[in-house]
Design a protein around this motif. Structure first.
Motif, PDB file in Angstrom:
ATOM      1  N   UNK A 120       0.852  -1.191   0.000  1.00  0.00           N
ATOM      2  CA  UNK A 120       0.000   0.000   0.000  1.00  0.00           C
ATOM      3  C   UNK A 120       0.884   1.236   0.000  1.00  0.00           C
ATOM      4  N   UNK A 121       0.637   2.175  -0.914  1.00  0.00           N
ATOM      5  CA  UNK A 121       1.317   3.458  -0.979  1.00  0.00           C
ATOM      6  C   UNK A 121       2.838   3.256  -1.114  1.00  0.00           C
ATOM      7  N   UNK A 122       3.631   3.675  -0.123  1.00  0.00           N
ATOM      8  CA  UNK A 122       5.072   3.454  -0.225  1.00  0.00           C
ATOM      9  C   UNK A 122       5.397   1.963  -0.269  1.00  0.00           C
ATOM     10  N   UNK A 123       4.575   1.149   0.386  1.00  0.00           N
ATOM     11  CA  UNK A 123       4.759  -0.298   0.304  1.00  0.00           C
ATOM     12  C   UNK A 123       4.510  -0.837  -1.092  1.00  0.00           C
ATOM     13  N   UNK A 124       3.604  -0.189  -1.852  1.00  0.00           N
ATOM     14  CA  UNK A 124       3.399  -0.583  -3.243  1.00  0.00           C
ATOM     15  C   UNK A 124       4.632  -0.264  -4.075  1.00  0.00           C
ATOM     16  N   UNK A 125       5.292   0.863  -3.784  1.00  0.00           N
ATOM     17  CA  UNK A 125       6.551   1.179  -4.479  1.00  0.00           C
ATOM     18  C   UNK A 125       7.565   0.066  -4.271  1.00  0.00           C
ATOM     19  N   UNK A 126       7.652  -0.426  -3.030  1.00  0.00           N
ATOM     20  CA  UNK A 126       8.614  -1.482  -2.728  1.00  0.00           C
ATOM     21  C   UNK A 126       8.191  -2.814  -3.341  1.00  0.00           C
ATOM     22  N   UNK A 127       6.884  -3.065  -3.403  1.00  0.00           N
ATOM     23  CA  UNK A 127       6.388  -4.268  -4.072  1.00  0.00           C
ATOM     24  C   UNK A 127       6.862  -4.306  -5.515  1.00  0.00           C
ATOM     25  N   UNK A 128       6.724  -3.178  -6.219  1.00  0.00           N
ATOM     26  CA  UNK A 128       7.150  -3.122  -7.617  1.00  0.00           C
ATOM     27  C   UNK A 128       8.673  -3.141  -7.736  1.00  0.00           C
ATOM     28  N   UNK A 129       9.355  -2.379  -6.884  1.00  0.00           N
ATOM     29  CA  UNK A 129      10.812  -2.293  -6.983  1.00  0.00           C
ATOM     30  C   UNK A 129      11.462  -3.658  -6.810  1.00  0.00           C
ATOM     31  N   UNK A 130      11.069  -4.389  -5.795  1.00  0.00           N
ATOM     32  CA  UNK A 130      11.677  -5.689  -5.524  1.00  0.00           C
ATOM     33  C   UNK A 130      11.062  -6.787  -6.387  1.00  0.00           C
ATOM     34  N   UNK A 131       9.726  -6.822  -6.443  1.00  0.00           N
ATOM     35  CA  UNK A 131       9.052  -7.935  -7.107  1.00  0.00           C
ATOM     36  C   UNK A 131       9.377  -8.061  -8.575  1.00  0.00           C
ATOM     37  N   UNK A 132       9.571  -6.946  -9.240  1.00  0.00           N
ATOM     38  CA  UNK A 132       9.875  -6.981 -10.675  1.00  0.00           C
ATOM     39  C   UNK A 132      11.305  -7.398 -10.964  1.00  0.00           C
ATOM     40  N   UNK A 133      12.148  -7.444  -9.924  1.00  0.00           N
ATOM     41  CA  UNK A 133      13.572  -7.698 -10.140  1.00  0.00           C
ATOM     42  C   UNK A 133      14.078  -8.950  -9.432  1.00  0.00           C
ATOM     43  N   UNK A 134      13.174  -9.740  -8.863  1.00  0.00           N
ATOM     44  CA  UNK A 134      13.601 -11.007  -8.268  1.00  0.00           C
ATOM     45  C   UNK A 134      14.103 -11.938  -9.371  1.00  0.00           C
ATOM     46  N   UNK A 135      15.097 -12.764  -9.072  1.00  0.00           N
ATOM     47  CA  UNK A 135      15.672 -13.640 -10.098  1.00  0.00           C
ATOM     48  C   UNK A 135      14.631 -14.571 -10.690  1.00  0.00           C
ATOM     49  N   UNK A 136      13.774 -15.101  -9.824  1.00  0.00           N
ATOM     50  CA  UNK A 136      12.618 -15.878 -10.288  1.00  0.00           C
ATOM     51  C   UNK A 136      11.382 -15.071  -9.971  1.00  0.00           C
ATOM     52  N   UNK A 137      10.520 -14.794 -10.959  1.00  0.00           N
ATOM     53  CA  UNK A 137       9.362 -13.936 -10.709  1.00  0.00           C
ATOM     54  C   UNK A 137       8.431 -14.531  -9.659  1.00  0.00           C
TER      55      UNK A 137
END
Length: 224
Positions: A120-137
């Motif tokens: 949520x909000x800043x947590x959504x930023x972190x969801x996208x930042x980390x989740x899109x760049x994990x070695x395995x999606x």
């Protein structure tokens, strides 16, 4: 400093699988600026009926707010709230979140395809930042009332994770055009992305958003 490898490991409120069985999925819920994990763990309670074999955790962000009297925590500092600040802050905080995710998956004996990130909000930023760049999606990424940091730096991201964006049309903290911009950028990068703009909703999550999120996560895990 955000992302300091000597910082204490993240932790926060947890829910064991409602089924009583060993966890088959891990859903990590990331709170917004000035809140903490207790603020969002009720999302897990709302979804336990649909996802009885999922473990939920809502970690507290690594830093206290700079003004102690305000309480709450932050994933990274917010001062001028510019696109550059969002990008730099999210990039700096990614390492500590990634270490947390690695540790939690290992503790449960699960792989990345059993992981979903919700923010949520800043947590959504972190969801996208980390989740899109994990070695395995991960299995799924769900962002409420947030934005996509570094929309111009999406080359090389992992595109297998479906993304759901839920944003209130009356949001006066993170205006809804940020949801539109995130959908456009992610879709342009080949990420399967769905946006729901909710009428009459401000900077919050309502029952409509919880229902949309639960259905999205249930469907995403059914594919794994």
């Amino acid at each position: 400093m955000t992302g300091n490898p000597t910082s204490p490991p993240l932790d926060g409120p947890r829910l064991a699988p409602a089924s009583g069985n060993a966890a088959r999925q891990l859903i990590v819920i990331l709170h917004g600026y000035g809140a903490d994990g207790a603020d969002l763990i009720d999302l897990g309670r709302a979804w336990q009926g649909q996802l009885p074999d999922a473990a939920f955790i809502a970690p507290d962000a690594p830093e206290p707010l700079p003004f102690e009297a305000l309480g709450g925590r932050q994933w990274f500092p917010l001062e001028d709230r510019s696109p550059q600040e969002y990008r730099i802050g999210a990039e700096a905080a990614q390492a500590v979140l990634d270490r947390f995710l690695d540790r939690e998956l290992a503790a449960l004996g699960l792989d990345e395809r059993a992981l979903a990130l919700v923010g949520f909000s800043q947590g959504a930023m972190m969801t996208f930042q980390s989740g899109l760049r994990r070695k395995t999606p991960p299995a799924a990424l769900l962002g409420y009332s947030g934005l996509l940091p570094g929309t111009d730096r999406l080359t090389g991201i992992h595109t297998g994770s479906p993304v759901l964006i839920v944003h209130g049309e009356e949001d006066d903290v993170v205006p809804v055009y940020h949801g539109d911009a995130a959908q456009a950028a992610l879709s342009g990068a080949g990420v399967p992305t769905t946006l729901h703009r909710l009428t009459g909703l401000g900077h919050s999550i309502d029952e409509r958003g919880m229902v949309l999120g639960g259905r999205f996560l249930e469907k995403a895990f059914a594919r794994t």
